[in-house]
Design a protein around this motif. Sequence first.
Motif, PDB file in Angstrom:
ATOM      1  N   MET A  80       1.778  -0.964  -6.424  1.00  0.00           N
ATOM      2  CA  MET A  80       1.646  -0.009  -5.223  1.00  0.00           C
ATOM      3  C   MET A  80       0.022   0.232  -5.207  1.00  0.00           C
ATOM      4  SD  MET A  80       3.670   3.284  -4.008  1.00  0.00           S
ATOM      5  CE  MET A  80       3.097   4.380  -5.199  1.00  0.00           C
ATOM      6  N   HIS A  81      -0.725   0.346  -4.287  1.00  0.00           N
ATOM      7  CA  HIS A  81      -2.087   0.340  -4.276  1.00  0.00           C
ATOM      8  C   HIS A  81      -2.456   1.665  -3.373  1.00  0.00           C
ATOM      9  CE1 HIS A  81      -6.479   0.081  -3.618  1.00  0.00           C
ATOM     10  NE2 HIS A  81      -6.457  -0.599  -4.497  1.00  0.00           N
ATOM     11  N   PRO A  82      -3.069   2.613  -3.531  1.00  0.00           N
ATOM     12  CA  PRO A  82      -3.239   3.730  -2.656  1.00  0.00           C
ATOM     13  C   PRO A  82      -4.148   3.550  -1.659  1.00  0.00           C
ATOM     14  CG  PRO A  82      -4.694   3.854  -4.797  1.00  0.00           C
ATOM     15  CD  PRO A  82      -3.835   2.910  -5.047  1.00  0.00           C
ATOM     16  N   LEU A  83      -3.932   4.249  -0.522  1.00  0.00           N
ATOM     17  CA  LEU A  83      -4.796   4.117   0.628  1.00  0.00           C
ATOM     18  C   LEU A  83      -5.089   5.330   1.438  1.00  0.00           C
ATOM     19  CD1 LEU A  83      -6.491   2.084   2.649  1.00  0.00           C
ATOM     20  CD2 LEU A  83      -4.438   1.777   3.970  1.00  0.00           C
ATOM     21  N   ARG A  84      -5.956   5.979   1.655  1.00  0.00           N
ATOM     22  CA  ARG A  84      -6.568   6.918   2.488  1.00  0.00           C
ATOM     23  C   ARG A  84      -7.673   6.637   3.197  1.00  0.00           C
ATOM     24  NH1 ARG A  84      -4.991  12.565   2.233  1.00  0.00           N
ATOM     25  NH2 ARG A  84      -6.460  13.855   3.160  1.00  0.00           N
ATOM     26  N   PRO A  85      -7.803   6.672   4.522  1.00  0.00           N
ATOM     27  CA  PRO A  85      -9.067   6.191   5.149  1.00  0.00           C
ATOM     28  C   PRO A  85     -10.326   7.271   5.271  1.00  0.00           C
ATOM     29  CG  PRO A  85      -7.483   6.414   6.780  1.00  0.00           C
ATOM     30  CD  PRO A  85      -6.923   6.822   5.399  1.00  0.00           C
TER      31      PRO A  85
ATOM     32  N   ILE B  70       4.664  -0.684 -10.265  1.00  0.00           N
ATOM     33  CA  ILE B  70       3.376  -0.131 -11.172  1.00  0.00           C
ATOM     34  C   ILE B  70       2.633   0.568 -10.046  1.00  0.00           C
ATOM     35  CG2 ILE B  70       1.444  -1.343 -12.108  1.00  0.00           C
ATOM     36  CD1 ILE B  70       3.172  -3.820 -12.155  1.00  0.00           C
ATOM     37  N   THR B  71       1.894   1.744 -10.506  1.00  0.00           N
ATOM     38  CA  THR B  71       1.174   2.721  -9.912  1.00  0.00           C
ATOM     39  C   THR B  71      -0.273   2.369 -10.175  1.00  0.00           C
ATOM     40  OG1 THR B  71       1.441   4.511 -11.267  1.00  0.00           O
ATOM     41  CG2 THR B  71       2.896   4.290  -9.513  1.00  0.00           C
ATOM     42  N   HIS B  72      -1.204   2.362  -9.224  1.00  0.00           N
ATOM     43  CA  HIS B  72      -2.490   2.261  -9.732  1.00  0.00           C
ATOM     44  C   HIS B  72      -3.126   3.590 -10.173  1.00  0.00           C
ATOM     45  CE1 HIS B  72      -5.852  -0.376  -9.762  1.00  0.00           C
ATOM     46  NE2 HIS B  72      -6.315  -0.105  -8.558  1.00  0.00           N
ATOM     47  N   HIS B  73      -4.061   3.746 -11.202  1.00  0.00           N
ATOM     48  CA  HIS B  73      -4.853   4.962 -11.633  1.00  0.00           C
ATOM     49  C   HIS B  73      -3.948   5.765 -12.259  1.00  0.00           C
ATOM     50  CE1 HIS B  73      -6.799   3.731  -7.650  1.00  0.00           C
ATOM     51  NE2 HIS B  73      -7.739   3.357  -8.707  1.00  0.00           N
ATOM     52  N   CYS B  74      -2.702   5.069 -12.937  1.00  0.00           N
ATOM     53  CA  CYS B  74      -1.991   5.622 -13.906  1.00  0.00           C
ATOM     54  C   CYS B  74      -1.003   6.514 -13.396  1.00  0.00           C
ATOM     55  CB  CYS B  74      -2.736   6.268 -15.132  1.00  0.00           C
ATOM     56  SG  CYS B  74      -1.651   6.283 -16.635  1.00  0.00           S
ATOM     57  N   GLY B  75      -0.560   6.247 -12.099  1.00  0.00           N
ATOM     58  CA  GLY B  75       0.414   7.557 -11.582  1.00  0.00           C
ATOM     59  C   GLY B  75      -0.340   8.553 -10.582  1.00  0.00           C
TER      60      GLY B  75
ATOM     61  N   LEU C 206       0.954  -1.427   0.043  1.00  0.00           N
ATOM     62  CA  LEU C 206       0.084  -0.039   0.056  1.00  0.00           C
ATOM     63  C   LEU C 206       0.884   0.954  -0.075  1.00  0.00           C
ATOM     64  CD1 LEU C 206      -2.784  -1.035   2.548  1.00  0.00           C
ATOM     65  CD2 LEU C 206      -2.704  -1.500   0.144  1.00  0.00           C
ATOM     66  N   THR C 207       0.315   2.398  -0.286  1.00  0.00           N
ATOM     67  CA  THR C 207       1.006   3.484  -0.376  1.00  0.00           C
ATOM     68  C   THR C 207       1.579   3.949   1.036  1.00  0.00           C
ATOM     69  OG1 THR C 207      -0.878   4.768  -0.168  1.00  0.00           O
ATOM     70  CG2 THR C 207      -0.094   4.611  -2.319  1.00  0.00           C
TER      71      THR C 207
ATOM     72  N   VAL D 262       1.710  11.241  -3.719  1.00  0.00           N
ATOM     73  CA  VAL D 262       2.672  11.436  -2.445  1.00  0.00           C
ATOM     74  C   VAL D 262       3.770  10.617  -2.119  1.00  0.00           C
ATOM     75  CG1 VAL D 262       2.732  11.689   0.096  1.00  0.00           C
ATOM     76  CG2 VAL D 262       0.961  13.044  -1.097  1.00  0.00           C
ATOM     77  N   ALA D 263       3.090   9.145  -2.117  1.00  0.00           N
ATOM     78  CA  ALA D 263       4.272   7.898  -2.030  1.00  0.00           C
ATOM     79  C   ALA D 263       5.250   8.182  -3.221  1.00  0.00           C
ATOM     80  CB  ALA D 263       3.561   6.698  -2.097  1.00  0.00           C
ATOM     81  N   MET D 264       4.786   8.312  -4.230  1.00  0.00           N
ATOM     82  CA  MET D 264       5.752   8.411  -5.628  1.00  0.00           C
ATOM     83  C   MET D 264       6.814   9.373  -5.183  1.00  0.00           C
ATOM     84  SD  MET D 264       2.982   7.857  -8.529  1.00  0.00           S
ATOM     85  CE  MET D 264       4.247   8.187  -9.979  1.00  0.00           C
ATOM     86  N   SER D 265       6.385  10.547  -4.643  1.00  0.00           N
ATOM     87  CA  SER D 265       7.328  11.545  -4.581  1.00  0.00           C
ATOM     88  C   SER D 265       8.311  11.630  -3.427  1.00  0.00           C
ATOM     89  CB  SER D 265       6.418  13.099  -4.136  1.00  0.00           C
ATOM     90  OG  SER D 265       5.495  13.277  -5.205  1.00  0.00           O
TER      91      SER D 265
END
Length: 353
Positions: free
Chosen positions: A165-170, A218-223, A135-136, A198-201
Amino acid sequence: MSQPEIFIDIYNHVMPRPYLEKVQQLSKDAGMVKRMTNLRLLWDIEARVAMLDEKFPQVQQVLSLCVPSPEMLAGAEQSPELARIANDGMAQMCRQWPHKFPTFTASLPMNNIPAALEEMDRAIGELGARGVQVLTNVNGRALDHADYLPVFERIANHHRLPVWMHPLRPASKADYVDEEKSKYEIWQVLGWPFESSVAMSRMVFSGLFDKVPDLKLITHHCGGMLPYFGGRAETLWAQIGSRSADGAEADVLKNLKKKPIDYFKMFYGDTVLGGSTGALKCGLDFFGPEHVVFASDCPFDPEEGPMFIREGIRSVREAGLSAADMRKVCCGNAFSLLRLVDGASVAVGEPAP
């Protein structure tokens, strides 16, 4: 223009029934439990296969576990067992339906790094996984923390396979400081692409790609936001430190071997953009066809399964790609990243060649 014979859907989600039972027992997020329990094609894999065979015979899916990940459900002592349950379940799906699921990406207990490395080796070496998913953030902790470096080193240098890498924000992360939670599902619709960015940065500026130059991520939602804001990112980060009171961050650029924008283009982006051809063209322009992979995010669409696959295929076909680039995006890049035999399903249970 001729179309590719196969689409490798590199980012979609499942939840093995034994893992779903653990989610129902352990998760404190009632909304998440409700969503996962009611989404049939997430755990009724017979129904998933029937849908794919009927509607998308040209599609094969590389399986990944949906949120919540093991470290979100349990502490360091219990999370390794949850990861084993998830990976065993996905491996069984691949063995039972190899014509639809050529392989999967392993889930890791990221709050227990020694166990995560052990599970990575087991899932890839014994179960036939072709990468790992993170996760991110790890329960709110940044992925560029030194504790997680061994995970990236092991997958890149030893296994030579990619990271999803899968994003996560609750929902509990409020949009404004005077509110208790995010409203209108902003936390997910807009928050998740932000979290990816943010995680990529953080990975770029911490020098992760200099430390692990063979890392494929590999980033989800095209970066996330990066393709759309690429110009802003390039010009403003070229002045990093100029807006800081002490200017200390100006030294960051001196420690990097490349310009920041060049590192961002080292990531891979998937085509999960809700079927938007315009957004996909933006992603293709930023990453290049060599760093974009077809994916659907199935079954998280309004039709609970087929819509994102159908619309994703349409958006790729409308993006104006050459036949050679079309094949790269739809299957060629996936074959290369996962080290699969071009045009053939991998025998799950065998280690990567």
